[in-house]
Design an enzyme around this catalytic site. Structure first.
Site, PDB file in Angstrom:
ATOM      1  N   HIS A  19     -28.977 -27.778  47.800  1.00  0.00           N
ATOM      2  CA  HIS A  19     -29.598 -28.816  48.458  1.00  0.00           C
ATOM      3  C   HIS A  19     -29.839 -29.930  47.873  1.00  0.00           C
ATOM      4  O   HIS A  19     -29.276 -30.155  47.031  1.00  0.00           O
ATOM      5  CB  HIS A  19     -30.768 -27.579  48.351  1.00  0.00           C
ATOM      6  CG  HIS A  19     -31.021 -26.793  47.062  1.00  0.00           C
ATOM      7  ND1 HIS A  19     -32.149 -28.025  46.073  1.00  0.00           N
ATOM      8  CD2 HIS A  19     -31.423 -26.290  46.208  1.00  0.00           C
ATOM      9  CE1 HIS A  19     -31.517 -27.226  44.605  1.00  0.00           C
ATOM     10  NE2 HIS A  19     -31.250 -26.178  45.396  1.00  0.00           N
ATOM     11  N   HIS A  22     -29.924 -29.776  43.740  1.00  0.00           N
ATOM     12  CA  HIS A  22     -28.903 -30.660  43.301  1.00  0.00           C
ATOM     13  C   HIS A  22     -28.200 -31.849  43.685  1.00  0.00           C
ATOM     14  O   HIS A  22     -27.806 -32.670  42.779  1.00  0.00           O
ATOM     15  CB  HIS A  22     -27.016 -29.721  43.659  1.00  0.00           C
ATOM     16  CG  HIS A  22     -27.979 -28.219  44.071  1.00  0.00           C
ATOM     17  ND1 HIS A  22     -28.465 -28.077  44.974  1.00  0.00           N
ATOM     18  CD2 HIS A  22     -27.518 -27.203  42.394  1.00  0.00           C
ATOM     19  CE1 HIS A  22     -28.081 -26.372  43.881  1.00  0.00           C
ATOM     20  NE2 HIS A  22     -28.035 -26.174  42.983  1.00  0.00           N
ATOM     21  N   CYS A 127     -28.151 -11.389  30.875  1.00  0.00           N
ATOM     22  CA  CYS A 127     -29.136 -11.543  32.405  1.00  0.00           C
ATOM     23  C   CYS A 127     -27.836 -11.975  32.985  1.00  0.00           C
ATOM     24  O   CYS A 127     -26.673 -12.797  32.755  1.00  0.00           O
ATOM     25  CB  CYS A 127     -29.618 -12.549  32.859  1.00  0.00           C
ATOM     26  SG  CYS A 127     -29.959 -13.092  34.574  1.00  0.00           S
ATOM     27  N   CYS A 130     -28.094 -15.219  34.907  1.00  0.00           N
ATOM     28  CA  CYS A 130     -27.591 -16.752  33.990  1.00  0.00           C
ATOM     29  C   CYS A 130     -26.374 -16.773  33.467  1.00  0.00           C
ATOM     30  O   CYS A 130     -25.898 -17.859  32.847  1.00  0.00           O
ATOM     31  CB  CYS A 130     -28.618 -16.668  33.079  1.00  0.00           C
ATOM     32  SG  CYS A 130     -30.063 -16.196  33.711  1.00  0.00           S
ATOM     33  N   CYS A 145     -35.314 -11.134  33.232  1.00  0.00           N
ATOM     34  CA  CYS A 145     -34.975 -12.140  32.993  1.00  0.00           C
ATOM     35  C   CYS A 145     -35.739 -13.370  33.739  1.00  0.00           C
ATOM     36  O   CYS A 145     -36.228 -12.903  34.485  1.00  0.00           O
ATOM     37  CB  CYS A 145     -33.683 -12.268  33.899  1.00  0.00           C
ATOM     38  SG  CYS A 145     -33.094 -13.754  34.028  1.00  0.00           S
ATOM     39  N   HIS A 148     -34.636 -14.997  36.830  1.00  0.00           N
ATOM     40  CA  HIS A 148     -34.673 -14.432  38.091  1.00  0.00           C
ATOM     41  C   HIS A 148     -34.965 -12.974  38.101  1.00  0.00           C
ATOM     42  O   HIS A 148     -35.714 -12.213  39.406  1.00  0.00           O
ATOM     43  CB  HIS A 148     -32.666 -13.446  37.823  1.00  0.00           C
ATOM     44  CG  HIS A 148     -32.271 -14.944  37.939  1.00  0.00           C
ATOM     45  ND1 HIS A 148     -30.829 -15.390  36.454  1.00  0.00           N
ATOM     46  CD2 HIS A 148     -30.815 -15.633  39.094  1.00  0.00           C
ATOM     47  CE1 HIS A 148     -30.583 -15.470  37.082  1.00  0.00           C
ATOM     48  NE2 HIS A 148     -30.415 -15.914  38.084  1.00  0.00           N
ATOM     49  N   LYS A 312     -40.089 -23.183  45.359  1.00  0.00           N
ATOM     50  CA  LYS A 312     -39.206 -23.473  44.577  1.00  0.00           C
ATOM     51  C   LYS A 312     -37.625 -22.729  45.894  1.00  0.00           C
ATOM     52  O   LYS A 312     -38.043 -22.066  46.791  1.00  0.00           O
ATOM     53  CB  LYS A 312     -38.304 -22.139  44.065  1.00  0.00           C
ATOM     54  CG  LYS A 312     -37.126 -22.014  43.013  1.00  0.00           C
ATOM     55  CD  LYS A 312     -37.179 -21.037  41.832  1.00  0.00           C
ATOM     56  CE  LYS A 312     -35.206 -21.944  41.431  1.00  0.00           C
ATOM     57  NZ  LYS A 312     -34.801 -20.717  40.100  1.00  0.00           N
ATOM     58  N   LYS A 315     -32.113 -19.400  48.684  1.00  0.00           N
ATOM     59  CA  LYS A 315     -31.227 -19.036  49.873  1.00  0.00           C
ATOM     60  C   LYS A 315     -32.123 -18.103  50.485  1.00  0.00           C
ATOM     61  O   LYS A 315     -32.480 -17.739  51.844  1.00  0.00           O
ATOM     62  CB  LYS A 315     -29.754 -18.632  49.381  1.00  0.00           C
ATOM     63  CG  LYS A 315     -28.618 -18.608  50.158  1.00  0.00           C
ATOM     64  CD  LYS A 315     -27.744 -17.765  50.195  1.00  0.00           C
ATOM     65  CE  LYS A 315     -27.316 -17.502  48.854  1.00  0.00           C
ATOM     66  NZ  LYS A 315     -26.123 -17.255  49.233  1.00  0.00           N
TER      67      LYS A 315
HETATM   68  N1  MSP Z   1     -23.371 -25.738  35.703  1.00  0.00           N
HETATM   69  C1  MSP Z   1     -24.702 -25.976  35.516  1.00  0.00           C
HETATM   70  C2  MSP Z   1     -24.490 -27.864  35.343  1.00  0.00           C
HETATM   71  C3  MSP Z   1     -22.693 -27.272  34.163  1.00  0.00           C
HETATM   72  S1  MSP Z   1     -23.120 -28.528  32.725  1.00  0.00           S
HETATM   73  C4  MSP Z   1     -22.224 -28.741  31.797  1.00  0.00           C
HETATM   74  C5  MSP Z   1     -25.312 -26.028  36.327  1.00  0.00           C
HETATM   75  N2  MSP Z   1     -25.149 -26.807  37.512  1.00  0.00           N
HETATM   76  S2  MSP Z   1     -26.138 -26.213  39.123  1.00  0.00           S
HETATM   77  O1  MSP Z   1     -25.095 -27.046  40.448  1.00  0.00           O
HETATM   78  O2  MSP Z   1     -27.569 -25.722  38.965  1.00  0.00           O
HETATM   79  O3  MSP Z   1     -26.733 -28.259  38.662  1.00  0.00           O
HETATM   80  C6  MSP Z   1     -26.818 -29.035  39.141  1.00  0.00           C
HETATM   81  C7  MSP Z   1     -27.990 -30.051  38.595  1.00  0.00           C
HETATM   82  O4  MSP Z   1     -28.869 -29.722  40.143  1.00  0.00           O
HETATM   83  C8  MSP Z   1     -28.803 -29.748  37.644  1.00  0.00           C
HETATM   84  O5  MSP Z   1     -29.011 -31.126  37.151  1.00  0.00           O
HETATM   85  C9  MSP Z   1     -30.153 -29.005  38.127  1.00  0.00           C
HETATM   86  O6  MSP Z   1     -30.970 -29.521  37.333  1.00  0.00           O
HETATM   87  C10 MSP Z   1     -30.051 -29.461  38.967  1.00  0.00           C
HETATM   88  N3  MSP Z   1     -30.778 -29.007  40.155  1.00  0.00           N
HETATM   89  C11 MSP Z   1     -30.519 -27.784  41.063  1.00  0.00           C
HETATM   90  N4  MSP Z   1     -32.127 -27.581  41.853  1.00  0.00           N
HETATM   91  C12 MSP Z   1     -32.787 -28.627  41.835  1.00  0.00           C
HETATM   92  C13 MSP Z   1     -33.970 -28.815  41.772  1.00  0.00           C
HETATM   93  N5  MSP Z   1     -35.147 -27.785  42.251  1.00  0.00           N
HETATM   94  N6  MSP Z   1     -34.719 -29.922  42.107  1.00  0.00           N
HETATM   95  C14 MSP Z   1     -33.672 -31.404  40.825  1.00  0.00           C
HETATM   96  N7  MSP Z   1     -32.640 -30.875  40.835  1.00  0.00           N
HETATM   97  C15 MSP Z   1     -32.050 -29.693  40.175  1.00  0.00           C
HETATM   98  O7  MSP Z   1     -26.878 -25.853  35.923  1.00  0.00           O
END
Ligand code: MSP
Length: 502
Positions: A19, A22, A127, A130, A145, A148, A312, A315
Site C-alpha cells: 500500500h 510501503h 507471535c 511477527c 501480541c 497483532h 491503520k 486488508k
Molecule cells: N521485511 C521487513 C524489513 C527487513 S529489512 C532488513 C519489513 N518489511 S515490510 O514490507 O513490512 O515494510 C517495508 C517498509 O514499509 C518499512 O519501511 C515500513 O516501515 C514501511 N511501511 C509499512 N507500512 C507503513 C505505513 N502504513 N506507513 C509508512 N510506512 C510503512 O518490515
C-alpha cells in the site's frame, strides 16, 4: 574506484499487501537518489524482497504453490510496482538468492566460531505473525501480541543465541560519538533508553521453520528471518568476497554492479526505514556488524507512518490505498509529490483523497502548471523562440541561487517537505510577478520590457523543473522539454485541474 553513496530501503515482506505506506519508504529513497545523482554523486540504491519465514510458507501452502513459486511471483510484482512508481533502484536483492544465503551462512558460522553465537534453549511466548518472542513487559493485557493483538503461542525450542548483551556498552558509546547515526533526533532517545534498559541475547535460529536459510553446521535449524534479512545490506554489496570461502558468485555480482570490492559500497551511507523497524536497524544490526568487525552505517533514519482517514491500513479493514491504482488515476508524479509535501518526513501522516485533490489543485494545477502555461503562452505571442540562457542577472535568478543552497541543507536532513515548500513558494512568487508586471499589457507599449519579464520567468521555471525532477521525474522532463531553447509550441495543461470535493 571511489566509494559509492550507498543507500538502502528495507527489503519488503513478500507477504504484505503493498500500500502507499510501503511505497513511501522506497519513493523517499528514490527522491534522495535522484537528487544526489543530479549533484554528480555516484549513488548505489539497493532494495529487494524479504522472502523467508513460516508465514510465507503458510501463504504459499494456502495458495497451493511452493514457497519458491510464491516468492518468485510476489517479488516480480514488487519490481513491477517500483517500475510504475518510477523507482530508479540500482540493485534488487532477494533473500532467496544463493549469493545472499551463502553470506548468511558464513556470517552465522563465523560468529558461532568466535563465540558470539552459542547454542541454548528458549521457552517463551511467541507471535507467529511477527516471528518474534515477547516477554511479559511487552505483551498486551491477556498475553496478546502488541502488534497483532492476538494470543501468543507458548514455544520451547533449542535455539542459537546471538550475544547481543555483550554489545550494550559499545552501542551506547557509538551513539554518543555519532550523533547523526540515530535520525531523526527525536527518535534517538527511545533507542538509547532501550539499550540502557539492558539488552538480552537474541534467539537467531528456529527448528520449527523450514522455509529459511539452514544453519550450515546444524541444518535442523534455520536462521531467524530478521538475522537473515538484515544481512542483505552486505550480501548484496559483495561481502561474500570477504566472508565466504568460495568467492566466485560474489565477485561476479560485484562485476555486474561495476564495482571491484565490498568497500566500494560499505559502510552504507543511509538505511532508510519505517519507525516500527528502527530497533532492528539501530540496535541489532550495528551489534551484528560490530561482531563481524565491519564498519557501521553512517545513518539510520526512521520515518513515520501513514494512516487512512485516521485508521491503520489493513486488508481486513478494506482501507488499503494501492499506490499503483492511485498513480494510474492521477499520475505517478503527483502522487509522489503529494506524499512528501503533505507531511514532514519523520512524522506520521493521514492520507485522504480530498487532501490529495486539494493539494494537486493548489500546488500543481493552479501554481506550477498555471505559471508554466501562462508564461509559454505569452512568450509564444511575443518572441519567435526561447534562448539557451534566459533571465540571468535578474532578481529571480539571484533568488534561485539562494534557494538552491537551502535545498541542499534540507536534503541533508531529509526534509523533503521543506524542499517542495520552497519550490512551490518560489513558483508562487513568480505568479505574483506576472500579476504585478502584467507582461500582456506591457507588450502593447514596450515589447522589449515584456520579453525581459517573460525570460526572467522562463529562467525561473527552468530552475523549478530541475528542482522538481527528484520528486516528479517525468513531469520535470516534460517541463524541461517545453522550456528548452527553440520554437515555442502550444501544449495541453501539465496538470489538468481535478474536480473538487465539497
Ligand atoms: N521485511 C521487513 C524489513 C527487513 S529489512 C532488513 C519489513 N518489511 S515490510 O514490507 O513490512 O515494510 C517495508 C517498509 O514499509 C518499512 O519501511 C515500513 O516501515 C514501511 N511501511 C509499512 N507500512 C507503513 C505505513 N502504513 N506507513 C509508512 N510506512 C510503512 O518490515
Amino acid at each position: 574506484m571511489s566509494k559509492k553513496f550507498f543507500i538502502t530501503t528495507p527489503i519488503y515482506y513478500v507477504n504484505s499487501v503493498p500500500h502507499i505506506g510501503h511505497a513511501y519508504t522506497t519513493i523517499a529513497l528514490d527522491i534522495l537518489a535522484r537528487y544526489k545523482r543530479q549533484q554528480g554523486t555516484d549513488v548505489h540504491f539497493l532494495t529487494g524482497t524479504d522472502e523467508h519465514g513460516a508465514n510465507i510458507e503458510k501463504s504459499a501452502a494456502a495458495k497451493g504453490v511452493s514457497p519458491k513459486e510464491w516468492t518468485d511471483d510476489v517479488s516480480a510484482q514488487y519490481r513491477a510496482m517500483w517500475k510504475e512508481l518510477n523507482i530508479s533502484y540500482d540493485d534488487f536483492i532477494r533473500t532467496t538468492d544463493s549469493m545472499h544465503e551463502h553470506v548468511v551462512q558464513a556470517v552465522f558460522e563465523k560468529l558461532l566460531k568466535q563465540g558470539d553465537i552459542y547454542k541454548g534453549s528458549y521457552s517463551g511466548q511467541y507471535c507467529l505473525s511477527c516471528e518474534q518472542y515477547y516477554d511479559e513487559s511487552e505483551m498486551l493485557e491477556g498475553g496478546l501480541c502488541p502488534v497483532h493483538k492476538r494470543p501468543l503461542t507458548q514455544v520451547h525450542e533449542e535455539t542459537y543465541f546471538f550475544k547481543l548483551s555483550k554489545y550494550q556498552d559499545a552501542l551506547l558509546k557509538f551513539y554518543a560519538e555519532h550523533p547523526d547515526f540515530l535520525s531523526p533526533r527525536f527518535r534517538a532517545n527511545e533507542i538509547i533508553n532501550f539499550v540502557k534498559g539492558g539488552l538480552r541475547d537474541l534467539s537467531v535460529s528456529r527448528t520449527k521453520v523450514k522455509w529459511g536459510v539452514p544453519v550450515l553446521s546444524n541444518p535442523a535449524h534455520t536462521v531467524y528471518v530478521w538475522f537473515d534479512a538484515l544481512i542483505n545490506y552486505i550480501s548484496a554489496t559483495g561481502a561474500g568476497t570477504v566472508l565466504c570461502e568460495d568467492k566466485t558468485e560474489h565477485a561476479r555480482h560485484l562485476e555486474k554492479l561495476g564495482a571491484e570490492k565490498f568497500e566500494d559500497f560499505w559502510p552504507a551511507d543511509l538505511h532508510l526505514v519505517g519507525k516500527e523497524i528502527f530497533r532492528f536497524h539501530a540496535v541489532i544490526w550495528p551489534a551484528m556488524l560490530m561482531a563481524l568487525g565491519l564498519p557501521l552505517p553512517k545513518k539510520v533514519f526512521a520515518h513515520g507512518w501513514w494512516t487512512v482517514d485516521g485508521e491503520k491500513m489493513s486488508k481486513s479493514l478494506g482501507n488499503v490505498i494501492n499506490p499503483v491504482e492511485l498513480a494510474h488515476q492521477y499520475g505517478t508524479d503527483p502522487v509522489r509529490a503529494f506524499l512528501f509535501r503533505e507531511v514532514p518526513f519523520g512524522q506520521d501522516g493521514d492520507f485522504s483523497i480530498t487532501s490529495f485533490k486539494n493539494r494537486y489543485n493548489s500546488d500543481l494545477a493552479n501554481n506550477i502548471g498555471n505559471l508554466l502555461s501562462r508564461t509559454l503562452n505569452m512568450a509564444a505571442k511575443n518572441m519567435a523562440q526561447l534562448p539557451e540562457t534566459a533571465g540571468e542577472n535578474t532578481p529571480t535568478h539571484a533568488r534561485a541561487l539562494e534557494i538552491e543552497k537551502t535545498l541542499d541543507a534540507y536534503y541533508q536532513d531529509l526534509a523533503f517537505d521543506k524542499v517542495l515548500e520552497s519550490v512551490y513558494a518560489f513558483a508562487g512568487d513568480l505568479n505574483k510577478l506576472v500579476d504585478e508586471k502584467k507582461p500582456w499589457e506591457l507588450a502593447k507599449t514596450d515589447k522589449d520590457a515584456a520579453c525581459a519579464v517573460l525570460l526572467e520567468l522562463v529562467g525561473g521555471l527552468r530552475y523549478i523543473a530541475q528542482w522538481l525532477a527528484p520528486f516528479m521525474p517525468s513531469v520535470a522532463q516534460e517541463m524541461q522539454r517545453r522550456l528548452s531553447a527553440g520554437p515555442i509550441q502550444k501544449y495541453p495543461p501539465l496538470f489538468p485541474r481535478l474536480e473538487e470535493k465539497k
